[in-house]
Write a protein that holds these residues in place. Structure first.
Motif, PDB file in Angstrom:
ATOM      1  N   HIS A  80       0.861  -1.171   0.000  1.00 42.86           N
ATOM      2  CA  HIS A  80       0.000   0.000   0.000  1.00 42.86           C
ATOM      3  C   HIS A  80       0.901   1.225   0.000  1.00 42.86           C
ATOM      4  O   HIS A  80       1.736   1.387  -0.883  1.00 42.86           O
ATOM      5  CB  HIS A  80      -0.936  -0.064   1.217  1.00 42.86           C
ATOM      6  N   HIS A  81       0.784   2.094   0.998  1.00 45.66           N
ATOM      7  CA  HIS A  81       1.605   3.302   1.018  1.00 45.66           C
ATOM      8  C   HIS A  81       2.949   3.040   1.685  1.00 45.66           C
ATOM      9  O   HIS A  81       3.082   2.195   2.554  1.00 45.66           O
ATOM     10  CB  HIS A  81       0.860   4.426   1.749  1.00 45.66           C
ATOM     11  N   HIS A  82       3.978   3.776   1.248  1.00 44.47           N
ATOM     12  CA  HIS A  82       5.318   3.708   1.824  1.00 44.47           C
ATOM     13  C   HIS A  82       5.759   2.252   2.007  1.00 44.47           C
ATOM     14  O   HIS A  82       6.172   1.834   3.088  1.00 44.47           O
ATOM     15  CB  HIS A  82       5.372   4.445   3.165  1.00 44.47           C
ATOM     16  N   ALA A  83       5.641   1.490   0.920  1.00 50.15           N
ATOM     17  CA  ALA A  83       5.907   0.054   1.003  1.00 50.15           C
ATOM     18  C   ALA A  83       7.375  -0.304   0.758  1.00 50.15           C
ATOM     19  O   ALA A  83       7.737  -1.466   0.882  1.00 50.15           O
ATOM     20  CB  ALA A  83       5.026  -0.696  -0.003  1.00 50.15           C
ATOM     21  N   GLY A  84       8.225   0.662   0.448  1.00 47.10           N
ATOM     22  CA  GLY A  84       9.626   0.375   0.188  1.00 47.10           C
ATOM     23  C   GLY A  84      10.461   0.400   1.441  1.00 47.10           C
ATOM     24  O   GLY A  84       9.985   0.725   2.538  1.00 47.10           O
ATOM     25  N   PRO A  85      11.767   0.081   1.335  1.00 47.14           N
ATOM     26  CA  PRO A  85      12.665   0.151   2.496  1.00 47.14           C
ATOM     27  C   PRO A  85      12.680   1.558   3.083  1.00 47.14           C
ATOM     28  O   PRO A  85      12.778   2.545   2.353  1.00 47.14           O
ATOM     29  CB  PRO A  85      14.029  -0.216   1.903  1.00 47.14           C
ATOM     30  N   GLY A  86      12.567   1.655   4.375  1.00 45.47           N
ATOM     31  CA  GLY A  86      12.549   2.954   5.038  1.00 45.47           C
ATOM     32  C   GLY A  86      11.205   3.637   5.007  1.00 45.47           C
ATOM     33  O   GLY A  86      11.081   4.793   5.432  1.00 45.47           O
ATOM     34  N   GLY A  87      10.173   2.941   4.536  1.00 49.93           N
ATOM     35  CA  GLY A  87       8.858   3.565   4.403  1.00 49.93           C
ATOM     36  C   GLY A  87       8.244   3.993   5.717  1.00 49.93           C
ATOM     37  O   GLY A  87       7.607   5.046   5.801  1.00 49.93           O
ATOM     38  N   MET A  88       8.441   3.201   6.778  1.00 49.90           N
ATOM     39  CA  MET A  88       7.828   3.557   8.049  1.00 49.90           C
ATOM     40  C   MET A  88       8.469   4.811   8.644  1.00 49.90           C
ATOM     41  O   MET A  88       7.775   5.669   9.189  1.00 49.90           O
ATOM     42  CB  MET A  88       7.927   2.393   9.040  1.00 49.90           C
ATOM     43  N   LEU A  89       9.773   4.931   8.525  1.00 50.18           N
ATOM     44  CA  LEU A  89      10.457   6.125   9.033  1.00 50.18           C
ATOM     45  C   LEU A  89      10.030   7.354   8.235  1.00 50.18           C
ATOM     46  O   LEU A  89       9.718   8.407   8.813  1.00 50.18           O
ATOM     47  CB  LEU A  89      11.965   5.931   8.956  1.00 50.18           C
ATOM     48  N   ALA A  90      10.019   7.241   6.920  1.00 51.60           N
ATOM     49  CA  ALA A  90       9.616   8.374   6.085  1.00 51.60           C
ATOM     50  C   ALA A  90       8.177   8.784   6.375  1.00 51.60           C
ATOM     51  O   ALA A  90       7.874   9.975   6.509  1.00 51.60           O
ATOM     52  CB  ALA A  90       9.778   8.023   4.606  1.00 51.60           C
ATOM     53  N   HIS A  91       7.305   7.803   6.481  1.00 47.49           N
ATOM     54  CA  HIS A  91       5.893   8.096   6.765  1.00 47.49           C
ATOM     55  C   HIS A  91       5.734   8.745   8.136  1.00 47.49           C
ATOM     56  O   HIS A  91       4.982   9.723   8.283  1.00 47.49           O
ATOM     57  CB  HIS A  91       5.091   6.798   6.698  1.00 47.49           C
ATOM     58  N   GLY A  92       6.427   8.228   9.135  1.00 39.18           N
ATOM     59  CA  GLY A  92       6.314   8.800  10.475  1.00 39.18           C
ATOM     60  C   GLY A  92       6.713  10.267  10.513  1.00 39.18           C
ATOM     61  O   GLY A  92       6.018  11.100  11.107  1.00 39.18           O
ATOM     62  N   LEU A  93       7.815  10.604   9.869  1.00 42.06           N
ATOM     63  CA  LEU A  93       8.274  11.997   9.859  1.00 42.06           C
ATOM     64  C   LEU A  93       7.329  12.882   9.044  1.00 42.06           C
ATOM     65  O   LEU A  93       7.090  14.036   9.414  1.00 42.06           O
ATOM     66  CB  LEU A  93       9.691  12.068   9.288  1.00 42.06           C
ATOM     67  N   GLU A  94       6.796  12.350   7.951  1.00 41.23           N
ATOM     68  CA  GLU A  94       5.840  13.126   7.156  1.00 41.23           C
ATOM     69  C   GLU A  94       4.588  13.440   7.957  1.00 41.23           C
ATOM     70  O   GLU A  94       4.059  14.566   7.905  1.00 41.23           O
ATOM     71  CB  GLU A  94       5.465  12.360   5.891  1.00 41.23           C
ATOM     72  N   VAL A  95       4.088  12.464   8.707  1.00 43.39           N
ATOM     73  CA  VAL A  95       2.886  12.685   9.504  1.00 43.39           C
ATOM     74  C   VAL A  95       3.153  13.715  10.599  1.00 43.39           C
ATOM     75  O   VAL A  95       2.300  14.567  10.888  1.00 43.39           O
ATOM     76  CB  VAL A  95       2.379  11.361  10.107  1.00 43.39           C
ATOM     77  N   VAL A  96       4.332  13.686  11.198  1.00 37.52           N
ATOM     78  CA  VAL A  96       4.679  14.694  12.196  1.00 37.52           C
ATOM     79  C   VAL A  96       4.647  16.087  11.580  1.00 37.52           C
ATOM     80  O   VAL A  96       4.054  17.024  12.138  1.00 37.52           O
ATOM     81  CB  VAL A  96       6.081  14.408  12.791  1.00 37.52           C
ATOM     82  N   ARG A  97       5.281  16.213  10.435  1.00 40.36           N
ATOM     83  CA  ARG A  97       5.335  17.530   9.794  1.00 40.36           C
ATOM     84  C   ARG A  97       3.938  18.032   9.432  1.00 40.36           C
ATOM     85  O   ARG A  97       3.594  19.191   9.701  1.00 40.36           O
ATOM     86  CB  ARG A  97       6.205  17.454   8.548  1.00 40.36           C
ATOM     87  N   GLU A  98       3.118  17.168   8.826  1.00 39.96           N
ATOM     88  CA  GLU A  98       1.775  17.588   8.431  1.00 39.96           C
ATOM     89  C   GLU A  98       0.909  17.900   9.655  1.00 39.96           C
ATOM     90  O   GLU A  98       0.110  18.857   9.636  1.00 39.96           O
ATOM     91  CB  GLU A  98       1.117  16.500   7.583  1.00 39.96           C
ATOM     92  N   ALA A  99       1.052  17.116  10.703  1.00 37.41           N
ATOM     93  CA  ALA A  99       0.263  17.366  11.915  1.00 37.41           C
ATOM     94  C   ALA A  99       0.638  18.699  12.556  1.00 37.41           C
ATOM     95  O   ALA A  99      -0.231  19.439  13.038  1.00 37.41           O
ATOM     96  CB  ALA A  99       0.467  16.226  12.912  1.00 37.41           C
ATOM     97  N   ALA A 132       1.697  11.837  16.490  1.00 34.46           N
ATOM     98  CA  ALA A 132       1.812  11.613  15.048  1.00 34.46           C
ATOM     99  C   ALA A 132       2.913  10.610  14.733  1.00 34.46           C
ATOM    100  O   ALA A 132       2.756   9.732  13.874  1.00 34.46           O
ATOM    101  CB  ALA A 132       2.070  12.933  14.336  1.00 34.46           C
ATOM    102  N   LEU A 133       4.037  10.709  15.424  1.00 39.43           N
ATOM    103  CA  LEU A 133       5.160   9.814  15.162  1.00 39.43           C
ATOM    104  C   LEU A 133       4.844   8.381  15.579  1.00 39.43           C
ATOM    105  O   LEU A 133       5.248   7.425  14.912  1.00 39.43           O
ATOM    106  CB  LEU A 133       6.397  10.308  15.899  1.00 39.43           C
TER     107      LEU A 133
END
Length: 578
Positions: A80-99, A132-133
């Motif tokens: 689904h989303h952010h399914a590549g290597p490092g996807g969870m870290l990238a997604h976590g930081l993106e959600v923090v920034r957007e929040a 968010a993180l």
């Protein structure tokens, strides 16, 4: 260079990383190396936080370092989303920034005086960033398993996330996705992992304010009702990050194209199936797998798929189901019957049998990996001959209703009840008529046959959740005629807007001692519609010849879909109070 090796090169700078001892393995890295590609993201977060350097280092930098060390290069999802290597870290930081960006437009706590806002603003900001993180930190526990290897490729066993982060002693790891996982269970796990991410001083700071702490705990536990504004910020930010990854962030390159709609439909459908949001292979399910084919209930699945994509903020999603079918059929993702996408079948298992309109998908299209495919259905799915002279337009009408409006879409549930198609009319039960006698024909199932509750209700009746048990009780009572509807003293009335359940009376009839819990858990099923004031109770007026009175109740906007019954016309004596 794209793919996992390209990601590793980015992490290691210009140095070529050592070759993995096992195909697909990733090296355990330190936090500084993992965070290096996200320097601009962290800089933006720090600017949004707006605290002195010492405060940033003590309360924020340590959190991001601990989070990076814990999630390493794990993906955020399998397909689904952010399914590549490092996807969870990238997604976590993106959600923090957007929040944090969303938080800048909110005064927290709401309605507080200027002095109080100034005093508590930094704590609310910290709660927003950390919630968010942490929102997906449970996935390595519930959705994934990590196999460890040494430098020579010898297996070292499974990583135990409850013991802490992965060791840096030259280990490698591979991710294996859990097949039989509970849907959204990962949302409940983060509070148990907080000790690995937040410093003690950060946790103590959050706990120093009872209001902030309660909202924060609810937000990281997936309890949106109790999380309030904090939960809304995290939810909205999560959706923005997901949409950006799936659709593609805006680009200035004129020839750049977003991910094709057909690919997004397939990704979304696979996600809903893997998460059990669309259950398979049981009576009343959304679909059934037989050998190389997956048969999915057309309207139910397309409605859920559209709702899912819209909630993710994806653009260009058609509002009609026939458009969705066209997209799937044109790209060869469906197995058609002649020139039509919709099949008519009879699904049978044990004592349960249902006549349905379905879509037929090749199993390998959804799951190229044989090990990822669901088990084979033990019953039968038999195509049946359609009525003579039935046109393609008529055939598709069952699956071509308009999408639910945005304000209602957020109030509907992804997992609807089984009997959702072909509901028609039934005899009128007058407002002043007595309850149906034992010999009176009960409400009917789709297709005109009385509902057989034997297996479906046995499954739900054994559920510990009182909300689901209430739903079974309501279904059975209406189907058998033991629960009155549209009579003078009835607790249940059909109205133009749906089905009105008189509250709390109907829940007290169900369980006199624990009615309040039953009502709360039933509301968690999200079959009901909330008022414009965001409350659960609607007010209806009862108009008689000499007087007018009022009743309060919970409104189910699509009762025929929720209950699988043909219901009588609206009670003419009831009207909603505006």
């Amino acid at each position: 260079m794209a793919g996992p090796m390209g990601a590793l090169l980015n992490l290691w700078g210009r140095k070529r990383p050592p070759a993995p001892p096992v195909e697909g393995a990733l090296p355990v890295l330190d936090s500084a190396t993992l965070l290096h590609p996200h320097r601009s993201q962290l800089a933006a977060i720090r600017q949004l936080v707006g605290v002195p350097r010492a405060h940033w280092e003590a309360f924020y930098a340590t959190v991001f370092e601990a989070y990076a060390g814990f999630v390493q290069q794990l993906p955020a999802s399998e397909a689904h989303h952010h399914a590549g290597p490092g996807g969870m870290l990238a997604h976590g930081l993106e959600v923090v920034r957007e929040a944090l960006k969303l938080r800048r437009g909110r005064l927290l706590p709401s309605g507080a005086a200027a002095e109080e806002l100034a005093t508590r603003q930094d704590l609310w900001t910290y709660a927003t960033a950390t919630a968010a993180l942490l929102h997906d930190i449970g996935k390595p526990v519930t959705d994934q398993r990590v196999r460890l290897y040494d430098r020579q490729g010898r297996e070292l066993g499974w990583w135990d996330p409850w013991a802490g982060p992965l060791s840096l002693d030259g280990n490698w790891y591979r991710v294996v996705f859990v097949r039989e996982r509970r849907h959204r269970f990962h949302e409940q796990v983060p509070p148990l992992l907080v000790r690995f991410i937040l410093p003690q001083r950060g946790l103590s700071w959050l706990a120093s304010d009872a209001e902030v702490f309660a909202a924060w705990v609810a937000a990281i536990s997936g309890d949106a009702d109790q999380a309030g504004v904090l939960g809304e910020l995290v939810h909205q930010a999560d959706g923005l990050s997901v949409a950006s990854d799936l659709v593609g962030a805006p680009t200035r390159i004129p020839t750049a194209r977003r991910k094709p709609l057909s690919a997004r439909l397939l990704t979304g459908l696979r996600y809903l199936l893997d998460q059990d949001a669309l259950p398979l292979n049981r009576p009343g399910a959304a679909g059934w797998r037989l050998d190389d084919d997956l048969w999915l209930v057309s309207k139910r699945v397309l409605d859920s798929l559209r709702e899912h994509l819209n909630q993710e903020g994806q653009e260009g999603v058609p509002t009609r189901n026939d458009r969705l079918m066209d997209e799937l059929q044109q790209h060869g993702l469906l197995t058609p019957t002649g020139d039509r996408a919709v099949w008519t079948v009879q699904v049978t298992t044990g004592d349960w049998s249902q006549h349905l309109t379905v879509l037929r998908f090749p199993v390998q299209t959804l799951w190229p990996d044989p090990d990822a495919r669901p088990p084979v259905f033990e019953g039968t799915v038999t195509p049946v001959v359609d009525k003579p002279g039935r046109t393609v337009q008529e055939e598709r009408q069952d699956s071509s209703e308009q999408a639910t409006p945005q304000d209602q879409r957020m109030e509907t549930t992804n997992e609807r009840d089984p009997y959702t198609e072909g509901v028609g009319d039934s005899p009128v039960i007058a407002a002043d008529s007595p309850s149906p006698a034992p010999g009176h024909a009960p409400p009917m199932a789709a297709g005109g046959d009385p509902i057989s509750w034997s297996q479906e209700t046995d499954t739900l009746a054994d559920d510990d959740d009182p909300g689901r048990r209430f739903l079974v009780w309501l279904r059975e009572g209406l189907a058998s005629g033991t629960l009155a509807i549209n009579t003078v003293h009835a607790r249940i009335h059909t109205v133009p807007e749906g089905l009105l359940l008189v509250s709390p009376g109907i829940f007290k009839d169900f369980d006199r001692e624990n009615w309040s819990l039953a009502q709360k858990r039933f509301q968690k099923l999200k079959l009901h519609q909330r008022t414009p004031q965001a409350t659960n109770i609607w007010v209806y007026l009862i108009k008689g010849e000499r007087k007018q009175s009022r009743i309060n109740g919970i409104l189910i906007p699509e009762p025929q879909q929720a209950l699988g019954l043909r219901l009588p016309p609206p009670n003419p004596h009831l009207s909603r109070k505006e």
